[in-house]
Scaffold this motif. Sequence first.
Motif, PDB file in Angstrom:
ATOM      1  N   PHE A 172      -2.549  -0.248  -6.008  1.00 18.62           N
ATOM      2  CA  PHE A 172      -2.224   0.876  -5.114  1.00 18.62           C
ATOM      3  C   PHE A 172      -1.250   1.856  -5.767  1.00 18.62           C
ATOM      4  CE2 PHE A 172      -3.984  -1.394  -1.422  1.00 18.62           C
ATOM      5  CZ  PHE A 172      -4.448  -0.338  -0.654  1.00 18.62           C
ATOM      6  N   ASP A 173      -0.244   1.336  -6.475  1.00 16.24           N
ATOM      7  CA  ASP A 173       0.797   2.265  -6.970  1.00 16.24           C
ATOM      8  C   ASP A 173       0.307   3.125  -8.125  1.00 16.24           C
ATOM      9  OD1 ASP A 173       1.105   0.687  -9.242  1.00 16.24           O
ATOM     10  OD2 ASP A 173       3.150   0.061  -8.790  1.00 16.24           O
ATOM     11  N   ARG A 197      -2.354   8.109  -5.892  1.00 19.91           N
ATOM     12  CA  ARG A 197      -1.679   8.875  -4.842  1.00 19.91           C
ATOM     13  C   ARG A 197      -2.566   9.023  -3.619  1.00 19.91           C
ATOM     14  NH1 ARG A 197       2.481  12.932  -7.971  1.00 19.91           N
ATOM     15  NH2 ARG A 197       2.861  11.445  -9.654  1.00 19.91           N
ATOM     16  N   GLN A 198      -3.851   8.764  -3.824  1.00 19.96           N
ATOM     17  CA  GLN A 198      -4.779   8.799  -2.697  1.00 19.96           C
ATOM     18  C   GLN A 198      -5.937   7.867  -3.003  1.00 19.96           C
ATOM     19  OE1 GLN A 198      -5.345  12.961  -2.526  1.00 19.96           O
ATOM     20  NE2 GLN A 198      -6.039  13.116  -4.638  1.00 19.96           N
ATOM     21  N   THR A 235       9.505  10.567  -1.513  1.00 23.28           N
ATOM     22  CA  THR A 235       9.385   9.314  -2.265  1.00 23.28           C
ATOM     23  C   THR A 235      10.661   9.013  -3.040  1.00 23.28           C
ATOM     24  OG1 THR A 235       8.252  10.459  -4.062  1.00 23.28           O
ATOM     25  CG2 THR A 235       6.873   9.479  -2.358  1.00 23.28           C
ATOM     26  N   THR A 294       0.816  -1.221   0.000  1.00 26.21           N
ATOM     27  CA  THR A 294       0.000   0.000   0.000  1.00 26.21           C
ATOM     28  C   THR A 294       0.847   1.267   0.000  1.00 26.21           C
ATOM     29  OG1 THR A 294      -0.087   0.343   2.407  1.00 26.21           O
ATOM     30  CG2 THR A 294      -1.669  -1.222   1.462  1.00 26.21           C
ATOM     31  N   MET A 295       2.040   1.213   0.542  1.00 28.59           N
ATOM     32  CA  MET A 295       2.894   2.396   0.738  1.00 28.59           C
ATOM     33  C   MET A 295       2.085   3.563   1.317  1.00 28.59           C
ATOM     34  SD  MET A 295       6.017   1.992   0.679  1.00 28.59           S
ATOM     35  CE  MET A 295       6.496   3.695   0.851  1.00 28.59           C
ATOM     36  N   SER A 296       1.208   3.229   2.228  1.00 26.17           N
ATOM     37  CA  SER A 296       0.362   4.252   2.824  1.00 26.17           C
ATOM     38  C   SER A 296       0.587   4.286   4.336  1.00 26.17           C
ATOM     39  CB  SER A 296      -1.106   3.944   2.534  1.00 26.17           C
ATOM     40  OG  SER A 296      -1.915   4.830   3.272  1.00 26.17           O
ATOM     41  N   GLN A 323      11.548   3.673   0.538  1.00 31.99           N
ATOM     42  CA  GLN A 323      10.260   3.337   1.164  1.00 31.99           C
ATOM     43  C   GLN A 323      10.348   3.496   2.679  1.00 31.99           C
ATOM     44  OE1 GLN A 323       9.160  -0.611  -0.177  1.00 31.99           O
ATOM     45  NE2 GLN A 323       8.568   0.087  -2.227  1.00 31.99           N
ATOM     46  N   GLU A 340      -3.300   8.599   1.846  1.00 34.66           N
ATOM     47  CA  GLU A 340      -2.294   8.966   0.852  1.00 34.66           C
ATOM     48  C   GLU A 340      -1.333   7.800   0.644  1.00 34.66           C
ATOM     49  OE1 GLU A 340       0.849  12.714   0.417  1.00 34.66           O
ATOM     50  OE2 GLU A 340       0.546  11.774   2.356  1.00 34.66           O
ATOM     51  N   THR A 341      -0.797   7.655  -0.549  1.00 32.84           N
ATOM     52  CA  THR A 341       0.280   6.689  -0.778  1.00 32.84           C
ATOM     53  C   THR A 341       1.569   7.439  -1.081  1.00 32.84           C
ATOM     54  OG1 THR A 341      -0.062   6.515  -3.168  1.00 32.84           O
ATOM     55  CG2 THR A 341      -1.348   5.026  -1.779  1.00 32.84           C
TER      56      THR A 341
END
Lengths: 423, 423
Positions: A400-401, A404-405, B15, A79-81, A103, A420-421
């Motif tokens: 997910f990638d 951005r949201q 990022t 998710t990088m969130s 990350q 947010e991601t």
Amino acid sequence: MAENQFQDQAVNTATKGLGDCPPACTRQQLGQLGWNILQEDVSLPVAVLRQSRIEHNLQWMQQFIRRYGVELAPHGKTTMSPALFQRQLDHGAWGITLATAPQVHAAYTQGIRRFLLANQLVGKANMAIISRLQQDPTFSFCCVVDSAANVDALGRYFAAAGQTLRILLEYGVEGGRTGLRSPRQEAEVLAAIQRWPQALHLVGVEIYEGVLQQEAEIRAFLQSVVARTRELAARALFREEQIILSGAGSAWYDVVADEFSSPDLGQPLQVLLRPGCYLTHDVGIYRHAEQRIQANNPVAREMGRSLLPALQLWAYVQSVPESGRAIIALGKRDAAFDAGLPQVSLHYRPGSGQPPLAAPADWTVSAMMDQHAFLQLPPDADLQVGDMLAFEISHPCLTFDKWRQLLLVDDDLTVTGIVETLF
Amino acid sequence: MAENQFQDQAVNTATKGLGDCPPACTRQQLGQLGWNILQEDVSLPVAVLRQSRIEHNLQWMQQFIRRYGVELAPHGKTTMSPALFQRQLDHGAWGITLATAPQVHAAYTQGIRRFLLANQLVGKANMAIISRLQQDPTFSFCCVVDSAANVDALGRYFAAAGQTLRILLEYGVEGGRTGLRSPRQEAEVLAAIQRWPQALHLVGVEIYEGVLQQEAEIRAFLQSVVARTRELAARALFREEQIILSGAGSAWYDVVADEFSSPDLGQPLQVLLRPGCYLTHDVGIYRHAEQRIQANNPVAREMGRSLLPALQLWAYVQSVPESGRAIIALGKRDAAFDAGLPQVSLHYRPGSGQPPLAAPADWTVSAMMDQHAFLQLPPDADLQVGDMLAFEISHPCLTFDKWRQLLLVDDDLTVTGIVETLF
């Protein structure tokens, strides 16, 4: 960062997934606008997270992990969130696993502090990112090594920085991805680690079983890794009292829990499992994996109702140019396409007064371009330009990638928040 | 926004694609740090734009377009980078083509003002985005229509807003994507347009030929579209003196230029071609397309040296776990993979004192995962953990959308600037 600090941040109104939004709107304010997907308050295509299902999945995994007496270090690359990482931590996760130094940095900027990097840390600038973060005593970090060349590079860098880097030895399988294959490689890496006694501390062992396909070979691999860990412990090679033993992607975490939860190594053992996709699940590769888990794993079977798909995309029918074909404003820019194309689940006609209906099974996505999907239909399908469709996905990571949201929604598709991601 | 305004914006340090960067660094300052890819100043993987090649491609296309007396409305969805849009405008582009209302909004926030939306504008929130922008008299916009349902929805919305929306009629081909297929559909859409004489102004015709595979069928389609446009002009259906006629993706722009540059419609004609990938080109699908153009198009042949691949990815060798196999820290998270996997072009060993060397042709990417690529090698290949590799890509669109920022580099791989993307 606490939940309320996330809530005070301004939403990004410059990119997709939101719509015509009040200026300087915070995340909290956005969740209070009363926007609803079905009322067309949001610009489609949009990615939504179904809040009740996210909550269910968080609780399900927390309970599963507890039942095995292991710990969860969910892979955050999915998710990088950081706001979702925080929810995972709030539901008992030990820390967050990530794949790259940037990350880790991204998550750190949003308040996350405990990390496992499930990769080698390679390159001067990547080491610099981690070294800078290590100046914060609340930052906790370890990464994996599988080569003497990498060990020496890390030793040189962190010795010069006057720091200690905590490392896990990675084992792999022939024909697989990274990780030691042979006793000779293992001996070389252990010898290299001993050249840097101040700078490098071996604190555990790491594997990724997901490159294997069959349960029997996965179990054999896991058992061999436990045996190697036991021997390293017997040789007193670990530098901390508690040994870390980490494995598991999102497809075989049950088998890893089963194999890793019992060994007695004569030292305290901390087992860290790393599934990442459980949070949103899907209707493709991970539903398939979950069916095996539900069928075979006694704990999962006993727990009943398993993971639920929680990430959904909504898009408009953009054109119905000929019988049997609709063009949808949803493309490779919006959804994963490498492990099965998105599947239509709901059909809604704005202004019709009817609730969304389950889409017929013979409405299927046949191809995708960057910004368009091709939907194959029976000739008499009742679908028109401006209709809304919900799509379920396969492979959350590559969905997910694209965003951005993502909007959090309740069961009525009212927007309750936004995450947010940071890819 | 002028070039110097882009330069004053802070770089995104949260990022990937940058590294350990001074706090509050502006784009201009970043270009003055003297960072060099080969000196490991940047965290890999990174996406770089080779500045001299970008410049070459900009000039090449400007000259090509001029020779045909047509205009360029490059498809901005490829890069979604307003700083690159500005360079395209500085090299004579008429305006920017985009695929969605949020993309138009994103570009507008960065100072771009003239747009062609090469899609239907569907949905209340998307119409709201455009309607809000139309309050700015310097904002110039048109979009396409292919259905009476969409025309009526647009008419209702923009009539209620007291605005006029400029629209292009889209023609398509049977079995293709969007666009009118039949005289019946055309008549229905034209009738719908006439129901909204204030709110909707038909100003031209649009097509996308890229769904066809053969030059002969593309030419036949283009000729039929010119004939339709001539008839609509004869019927005085266009509401502006100058008629817009737009087509061309990045593969067949030469054929569209050839067919669209000559017709006499009895009214001034503005031909807008929309290739987007010429800016960075690639070594896959667009190199393949360019070979045909160089072979067949007399103007391109005469101009000589054609488009050059300008987007490159650099990544580290992360593991060499067994003979004949290296694992690279570059994945589906970093590069397009839908139209051919990335190709290794250069090999560099930091600290070796040797310049980068051309990678042997038998080093090939055999598979990619989210964060890793598998590189197949001969058993005796001289490659080790920490080595750097440059990769060329196929399909820039799905590579750009993996990066929030790309570094501009000179021929020595020194970083001279940075561009942001707004996907």
